[in-house]
Scaffold this motif. Sequence first.
Motif, PDB file in Angstrom:
ATOM      1  N   VAL A 104      -8.436  49.803  26.861  1.00 50.44           N
ATOM      2  CA  VAL A 104      -7.372  48.948  27.407  1.00 50.44           C
ATOM      3  C   VAL A 104      -6.120  49.098  26.557  1.00 50.44           C
ATOM      4  O   VAL A 104      -5.015  49.265  27.082  1.00 50.44           O
ATOM      5  N   GLU A 105      -6.278  49.065  25.250  1.00 51.80           N
ATOM      6  CA  GLU A 105      -5.132  49.221  24.345  1.00 51.80           C
ATOM      7  C   GLU A 105      -4.455  50.582  24.534  1.00 51.80           C
ATOM      8  O   GLU A 105      -3.235  50.700  24.428  1.00 51.80           O
ATOM      9  N   ALA A 106      -5.236  51.607  24.839  1.00 46.80           N
ATOM     10  CA  ALA A 106      -4.686  52.950  25.065  1.00 46.80           C
ATOM     11  C   ALA A 106      -4.039  53.086  26.444  1.00 46.80           C
ATOM     12  O   ALA A 106      -3.425  54.108  26.733  1.00 46.80           O
ATOM     13  N   GLY A 107      -4.202  52.079  27.303  1.00 44.53           N
ATOM     14  CA  GLY A 107      -3.572  52.123  28.623  1.00 44.53           C
ATOM     15  C   GLY A 107      -4.350  52.882  29.674  1.00 44.53           C
ATOM     16  O   GLY A 107      -3.795  53.335  30.672  1.00 44.53           O
ATOM     17  N   VAL A 108      -5.650  53.022  29.476  1.00 51.88           N
ATOM     18  CA  VAL A 108      -6.502  53.727  30.430  1.00 51.88           C
ATOM     19  C   VAL A 108      -6.484  53.006  31.781  1.00 51.88           C
ATOM     20  O   VAL A 108      -6.472  51.776  31.841  1.00 51.88           O
ATOM     21  N   ALA A 109      -6.479  53.769  32.865  1.00 47.75           N
ATOM     22  CA  ALA A 109      -6.446  53.189  34.216  1.00 47.75           C
ATOM     23  C   ALA A 109      -7.824  52.749  34.684  1.00 47.75           C
ATOM     24  O   ALA A 109      -7.942  51.751  35.401  1.00 47.75           O
ATOM     25  N   ALA A 110      -8.866  53.493  34.302  1.00 52.35           N
ATOM     26  CA  ALA A 110     -10.212  53.170  34.767  1.00 52.35           C
ATOM     27  C   ALA A 110     -11.235  53.879  33.893  1.00 52.35           C
ATOM     28  O   ALA A 110     -10.945  54.912  33.271  1.00 52.35           O
ATOM     29  N   LEU A 111     -12.430  53.308  33.895  1.00 55.55           N
ATOM     30  CA  LEU A 111     -13.566  53.900  33.206  1.00 55.55           C
ATOM     31  C   LEU A 111     -14.632  54.190  34.245  1.00 55.55           C
ATOM     32  O   LEU A 111     -14.973  53.320  35.048  1.00 55.55           O
ATOM     33  N   GLY A 112     -15.137  55.406  34.239  1.00 57.28           N
ATOM     34  CA  GLY A 112     -16.233  55.778  35.139  1.00 57.28           C
ATOM     35  C   GLY A 112     -17.476  56.078  34.326  1.00 57.28           C
ATOM     36  O   GLY A 112     -17.439  56.937  33.439  1.00 57.28           O
ATOM     37  N   LEU A 113     -18.551  55.350  34.586  1.00 61.08           N
ATOM     38  CA  LEU A 113     -19.812  55.582  33.880  1.00 61.08           C
ATOM     39  C   LEU A 113     -20.730  56.403  34.761  1.00 61.08           C
ATOM     40  O   LEU A 113     -21.075  55.990  35.874  1.00 61.08           O
ATOM     41  N   GLY A 114     -21.120  57.549  34.250  1.00 59.32           N
ATOM     42  CA  GLY A 114     -22.097  58.389  34.936  1.00 59.32           C
ATOM     43  C   GLY A 114     -23.481  57.822  34.722  1.00 59.32           C
ATOM     44  O   GLY A 114     -23.944  57.726  33.581  1.00 59.32           O
ATOM     45  N   THR A 115     -24.131  57.407  35.792  1.00 64.61           N
ATOM     46  CA  THR A 115     -25.473  56.834  35.672  1.00 64.61           C
ATOM     47  C   THR A 115     -26.526  57.901  35.959  1.00 64.61           C
ATOM     48  O   THR A 115     -26.243  58.912  36.590  1.00 64.61           O
ATOM     49  N   GLY A 116     -27.727  57.636  35.450  1.00 66.21           N
ATOM     50  CA  GLY A 116     -28.830  58.557  35.683  1.00 66.21           C
ATOM     51  C   GLY A 116     -29.194  59.389  34.472  1.00 66.21           C
ATOM     52  O   GLY A 116     -30.154  60.154  34.521  1.00 66.21           O
ATOM     53  N   ILE A 117     -28.449  59.239  33.385  1.00 63.81           N
ATOM     54  CA  ILE A 117     -28.777  59.970  32.152  1.00 63.81           C
ATOM     55  C   ILE A 117     -29.123  58.962  31.058  1.00 63.81           C
ATOM     56  O   ILE A 117     -30.282  58.764  30.756  1.00 63.81           O
ATOM     57  N   ALA A 118     -28.123  58.315  30.484  1.00 66.27           N
ATOM     58  CA  ALA A 118     -28.372  57.311  29.449  1.00 66.27           C
ATOM     59  C   ALA A 118     -28.651  55.936  30.047  1.00 66.27           C
ATOM     60  O   ALA A 118     -29.364  55.133  29.458  1.00 66.27           O
ATOM     61  N   PHE A 119     -28.078  55.672  31.228  1.00 68.19           N
ATOM     62  CA  PHE A 119     -28.224  54.378  31.895  1.00 68.19           C
ATOM     63  C   PHE A 119     -28.554  54.607  33.361  1.00 68.19           C
ATOM     64  O   PHE A 119     -27.892  55.396  34.031  1.00 68.19           O
ATOM     65  N   ASP A 120     -29.547  53.888  33.857  1.00 66.85           N
ATOM     66  CA  ASP A 120     -29.894  53.984  35.281  1.00 66.85           C
ATOM     67  C   ASP A 120     -28.901  53.224  36.142  1.00 66.85           C
ATOM     68  O   ASP A 120     -28.648  53.602  37.283  1.00 66.85           O
ATOM     69  N   THR A 121     -28.364  52.153  35.601  1.00 64.35           N
ATOM     70  CA  THR A 121     -27.349  51.340  36.285  1.00 64.35           C
ATOM     71  C   THR A 121     -26.266  50.993  35.273  1.00 64.35           C
ATOM     72  O   THR A 121     -26.447  51.200  34.071  1.00 64.35           O
ATOM     73  N   VAL A 122     -25.165  50.450  35.757  1.00 61.85           N
ATOM     74  CA  VAL A 122     -24.081  50.038  34.864  1.00 61.85           C
ATOM     75  C   VAL A 122     -24.549  48.799  34.096  1.00 61.85           C
ATOM     76  O   VAL A 122     -24.904  47.790  34.710  1.00 61.85           O
ATOM     77  N   PRO A 123     -24.575  48.864  32.759  1.00 60.26           N
ATOM     78  CA  PRO A 123     -25.048  47.728  31.961  1.00 60.26           C
ATOM     79  C   PRO A 123     -24.181  46.483  32.155  1.00 60.26           C
ATOM     80  O   PRO A 123     -22.957  46.584  32.296  1.00 60.26           O
ATOM     81  N   GLU A 124     -24.822  45.337  32.126  1.00 62.30           N
ATOM     82  CA  GLU A 124     -24.095  44.070  32.292  1.00 62.30           C
ATOM     83  C   GLU A 124     -23.079  43.867  31.171  1.00 62.30           C
ATOM     84  O   GLU A 124     -21.998  43.329  31.401  1.00 62.30           O
ATOM     85  N   ASP A 125     -23.403  44.310  29.942  1.00 67.26           N
ATOM     86  CA  ASP A 125     -22.447  44.190  28.829  1.00 67.26           C
ATOM     87  C   ASP A 125     -21.161  44.960  29.124  1.00 67.26           C
ATOM     88  O   ASP A 125     -20.076  44.506  28.774  1.00 67.26           O
TER      89      ASP A 125
END
Length: 139
Positions: free
Chosen positions: A71-92
Motif C-alpha cells: 500500500v505504501e508503495a502505491g500498488v494497485a492490486a495483489l494477486g495470490l496464486g492459489t494451489g501451490i502454497a495456499f489452497d485458498t486465499v488466507p483470511e489473514d
Amino acid sequence: MVLVSDLMDRADLGVQAVLLPAPRAALTWVVATELLQPASYLEGGELVLTTGLVMADAEAGTWREYVASLVEAGVAALGLGTGIAFDTVPEDLREACRIGRLNLLEVPLEVSFASISREVGAMLQAAGPETGTERAGDE
C-alpha cells in the motif's frame, strides 16, 4: 488508462476478485515476485502477483506487514496464486487487504502469471500514452 476493474471485466482470464475496495485504481504494469519485501522494487500502480511461498510458514501479522508495504508503495492490486502454497486465499491476507484498502485477486493454479502479464501489457498498449496517473487509493 487501464483500471483494475478493466482487468476484472476479462472473465476469460480466470482471475477472480476477492476484495475490490479501489476498482478504479490504475494499473501500470504486472510484477511477479516471491520476495517478502518487494516494495523497494516497485514504482506504484503495479499488479503484484505471488504464490505466497515465503508466507506459507510466516508468523501471524506477516500478511499485515506485507500488505502495508505494498500500500505504501502505491500498488494497485495483489494477486495470490492459489494451489501451490495456499489452497485458498488466507483470511489473514483478506483482512490485511481490507484494512489497507488494497484490491485482492485470486489467481487459480490453471491461470499462468504470464497470461495475465501479457494481457495487461496488451491493454496498456491499446490504451496508449498516459495523460495522467491515478494512484491505487483514488476512486
